[in-house]
Design an enzyme around this catalytic site. Sequence first.
Site, mmCIF file in Angstrom:
data_model
loop_
_atom_site.group_PDB
_atom_site.id
_atom_site.type_symbol
_atom_site.label_atom_id
_atom_site.label_comp_id
_atom_site.label_asym_id
_atom_site.label_seq_id
_atom_site.Cartn_x
_atom_site.Cartn_y
_atom_site.Cartn_z
ATOM 1 C CD GLU A 140 -1.393 -2.308 2.087
ATOM 2 O OE1 GLU A 140 -0.211 -2.677 1.917
ATOM 3 O OE2 GLU A 140 -2.193 -2.919 2.822
ATOM 4 C CB CYS A 179 -0.715 0.487 5.376
ATOM 5 S SG CYS A 179 0.834 -0.131 4.689
#
Length: 131
Positions: A53, A89
């Site tokens: 990500e 993330c």
Amino acid sequence: METLIKHAKDAMKNAYIPYSKFAVGAAILLKDGTIIKGSNIENASYGLSNCAERSALFSLYSQGYKKEDIVAMAVIGKTSKPISPCGACRQVINELVPKDVPIYLANVKGDVKKTTIKELLPYSFDEVENV
Ligand code: THU
């Protein structure tokens, strides 16, 4: 959605995963039709590993795109349920992706969960107040 997940799955092939052997792929669709991919890139000093990500998001910003350009994001891994982004993330997505952008979490079996960063990181830390 299917196309974006397919690109994310494709990004799993580029994962650098000598330590965990766990490949993750991410793909982000932009308003101009561009799809930016990201893979997890690990390090012998484990803590320096970068998730798929964040790889995708850092790449996107490095190429001159920004938050307003993002249409949707997909993440995929070989998990029993749709993959769940880690806390780090979530904080980075919260900073770099608009609150209501659809985020498709998937696994290679074909399960998909549609969500947003608003749902994934409620009561988030958004700004530093200068005193
Ligand atoms: N990982 C990701 O890239 N994204 C996630 O959403 C979960 C975890 C990576 C980090 C590490 O390289 C490997 O998967 C195992 O934790």
